[in-house]
Write an enzyme that holds these catalytic residues in place. Structure first.
Site, PDB file in Angstrom:
ATOM      1  N   ASP A 245     -14.433 -27.596  39.500  1.00  0.00           N
ATOM      2  CA  ASP A 245     -14.621 -27.247  40.900  1.00  0.00           C
ATOM      3  C   ASP A 245     -13.277 -27.101  41.625  1.00  0.00           C
ATOM      4  O   ASP A 245     -12.405 -27.962  41.488  1.00  0.00           O
ATOM      5  CB  ASP A 245     -15.442 -28.368  41.565  1.00  0.00           C
ATOM      6  CG  ASP A 245     -16.056 -27.938  42.879  1.00  0.00           C
ATOM      7  OD1 ASP A 245     -16.859 -26.991  42.864  1.00  0.00           O
ATOM      8  OD2 ASP A 245     -15.752 -28.562  43.914  1.00  0.00           O
ATOM      9  N   GLU A 299     -12.904 -22.997  38.669  1.00  0.00           N
ATOM     10  CA  GLU A 299     -13.336 -22.232  39.838  1.00  0.00           C
ATOM     11  C   GLU A 299     -12.089 -21.996  40.680  1.00  0.00           C
ATOM     12  O   GLU A 299     -11.542 -22.930  41.260  1.00  0.00           O
ATOM     13  CB  GLU A 299     -14.382 -23.010  40.634  1.00  0.00           C
ATOM     14  CG  GLU A 299     -15.006 -22.137  41.706  1.00  0.00           C
ATOM     15  CD  GLU A 299     -15.502 -22.918  42.894  1.00  0.00           C
ATOM     16  OE1 GLU A 299     -16.367 -22.412  43.621  1.00  0.00           O
ATOM     17  OE2 GLU A 299     -15.013 -24.039  43.125  1.00  0.00           O
TER      18      GLU A 299
END
Ligand code: TEU
Ligand code: CA
Length: 602
Positions: A245, A299
């Site tokens: 993330d 990401e």
């Protein structure tokens, strides 16, 4: 080395599920490195072969996939019950959204305990069971690593907020305020300032996302050591890797300077502008990843195309792949969606895919749990064109250059939810920006709602549509956490499994087609008509063999004269009722997709 074995004798059998065209045994697969028993070359087309380059990934938003105990929330047992479906779809690697203990301010992207499973999702035994069942079927599973921030309910933060003397204080990013309040002008992604005053010393902590998601201080070596221990904990269980993330945000500019007015529009590039991002990722690699055959996909919010190689060049020992968002967010400005052009979209993909550097490897995706349904954004979700455009997007996803990432429900053509009032949204982002935009009177409630219908993350988070039963077979509860789309009566996996010409069966065929054709994985990419505003015509080829892909990305019939340089061979796949081999002047029905053998004349 976990090297996948490839089939080549199954093409004919698979073709029976592809109604419009019976595929001949694929001549390109015969004798290739993808054929069983063929001597497996460690390289194809100059690329090092890796299982994660050849795999098809599938993202599961656990909360909305399958509920196994009737509480209206999807869970790990639910995923386990659906593994045979995923196997029959043909995907190889499952990415599950965060499964850790969390108060769910941001649906698990706010972690309270990294070594515990979220109660709503089940127990550690359920996790172990899911992983074992996944492996039993020859599938792999990666988990979400959310370590830019934790929940404010994490024990570290509970200590940290006790103030300056506490040994955990420096686990987070605290600063004194300035004359008129907050330490700088950074906005939070989810509305308001990125700073919150807290604790006995009157300081502020940084939260790029919600208030309940304080950012960790990666400049503190203890924080890095803790994260690496958490990673080892899960790696030792045998997971196959991590989706990371907002990984570029782990290093911040230590001066935490105010944003200039022109930076505000692209504020995510500011968050990740710290000097140590790559040092920390390399340290992470040495400490943990280097010792396992796993895959990593970062990401990469706020990362420009030019910066991509720094994260994924295989000689650097950082990540294997990243998600870069220029294409998926085309026309987006925060919660607003503006018009965009196909030629601009093609240019983004072209820039990434025509990079000749063999040490880089891309991902290819059209949506995820943070974006609206791909059908609404890139296709045509109207009843007339829904099926054709969903199949066209499948064709695009599985023939572009880069490892494809599918998102749950796209394989059956799920659409945005018909939201009709602000109160129906659950997302923390909707609530925060509502406060910023509507309550302040900057934007009318009508305008905000009309944009949210196009952009809200909740669109793609509604429950998976398994059947026409009440609640789409997702749950036995009368009130799932987010409502089921009423179109599940028509759009669901059960009726599509039974229909040979369904979107689902088209995905299945294409995934198998890709599996036996290395040119679709390792082949060079060439956009043959970049300036065409409705037709996407490109080639994937290696060793002078390959495929020509022609997509009519519009809702009207187009007469299309193939570029002079193009010489299509046999038509292998087509999503239309009447696959006429009518080149060089093609008559392409709305959203028609064709894959021909061959490509360039010469
Ligand atoms: O997303 C981070 C991110 O940069 C964006 O995709 C952002 O959520 C989106 O633009 C807002 O519309 C990741 C997760 O995928 C997302 O679900 C989390 O909310 C976020 O991080 C915080 O952990
Ligand atoms: Ca449940």
């Amino acid at each position: 080395m976990n090297r996948r074995t490839f089939m080549n004798s199954t093409v004919v059998a698979l073709a029976s599920s592809l109604v419009h065209k019976v595929l001949p045994a694929d001549p390109y697969a015969t004798g290739s490195a993808f054929a069983p028993g063929a001597s497996v070359s460690p390289e194809l087309n100059g690329y090092k072969r890796q299982w994660w380059k050849e795999a098809v990934f599938y993202e599961i938003y656990t909360r909305s996939f399958q509920d196994s105990n009737g509480d209206g929330i999807g869970d790990l047992r639910g995923i386990a019950q659906r593994l045979d479906y995923l196997k029959s779809l043909g995907v190889d690697v499952l990415w599950i959204s965060p499964h850790y203990d969390s108060p769910n301010a941001d649906n698990g992207y706010d972690i309270r305990d990294y070594r515990k499973v979220m109660a709503e999702f089940g127990s550690m035994a359920d996790f172990d069971h899911l992983l074992a069942e996944t492996k039993k079927r020859g599938l792999k599973m990666i988990i979400d690593l959310v370590v830019n921030h934790t929940s404010d309910e994490h024990e570290w933060f509970q200590q940290s907020r006790k103030g300056n003397g506490n040994p955990y204080h420096d686990y987070y990013i605290w600063r004194p305020g300035k004359e008129n309040g907050v330490p700088n002008n950074w906005p939070s992604y989810f509305g308001g300032s990125a700073w919150q005053q807290d604790g006995p010393d009157g300081e502020y902590y940084l939260h790029i996302f919600a208030k309940k998601q304080p950012d960790l201080n990666w400049d503190n070596p203890k924080v890095r050591a803790e994260v690496f221990e958490i990673m080892r904990f899960w790696l030792n269980k045998g997971i196959d890797g991590f989706r990371m993330d907002v990984i570029p945000f782990i290093s911040k500019d230590p001066r935490l300077p105010d944003m200039t007015p022109d930076q505000v529009a692209h504020f995510d590039t500011v968050y990740g502008a710290g000097p140590h991002t790559h040092d920390y990722i390399q340290e992470m690699y040495r400490e943990t990843l280097a010792h396992h055959d796993v895959v990593t996909v970062g990401e990469a919010a706020g990362v420009t195309n030019a910066q991509v190689p720094l994260f994924i060049d295989e000689r650097r020992g950082e990540l294997n792949m990243i998600f870069q968002f220029d294409a998926v967010r085309i026309g987006r400005r925060q919660w607003r969606q503006h018009a965009w052009k196909l030629t601009d979209l093609k240019a983004i993909w072209n820039a990434a895919a025509s990079n000749p550097d063999r040490h880089l490897w891309n991902t290819f995706f059209l949506g995820n749990h943070d974006h609206p349904r791909l059908l609404n954004k890139f296709g045509d979700a109207s009843p007339e064109h829904r099926e054709a455009s969903a199949k066209l997007l499948a064709t695009l996803l599985l023939t572009q250059k880069g490892t494809p990432f599918l998102y749950q429900g796209d394989e059956i053509g799920m659409t945005n939810h018909p939201f009709s009032a602000i109160g129906q949204f659950q997302d923390v982002e909707v609530k925060g920006t509502y406060t910023d935009q509507v309550l302040t009177g900057k934007v009318s409630a009508e305008e905000y709602l009309s944009m949210l219908k196009l952009t809200s993350r909740d669109n793609s988070r509604t429950p998976m549509q398994w059947s026409s039963e009440p609640q789409a077979g997702f749950t036995t509860s009368a009130s799932p956490w987010l409502p089921v789309n009423p179109n599940h009566k028509e759009i669901n996996a059960t009726n599509q499994a039974a229909r040979s010409d369904s979107i689902l069966n088209y995905y299945r065929s294409l995934i198998q087609f890709r599996r036996v054709n290395p040119a679709l994985v390792y082949g060079d990419y060439r956009d043959l008509d970049p300036n065409n505003a409705s037709i996407f015509c490109y080639q994937r080829a290696m060793d002078r063999k390959g495929f020509l892909i022609v997509l009519n990305m519009s809702s009207t019939t187009v007469r299309y004269l193939l570029p002079d340089s193009v010489a299509p061979g046999e038509l292998m796949i087509c999503n239309s009722e009447r696959p006429i081999n009518d080149g060089p002047l093609l008559s392409l029905s709305p959203w028609e997709a064709r894959i021909y053998m061959g490509g360039l004349r010469n």
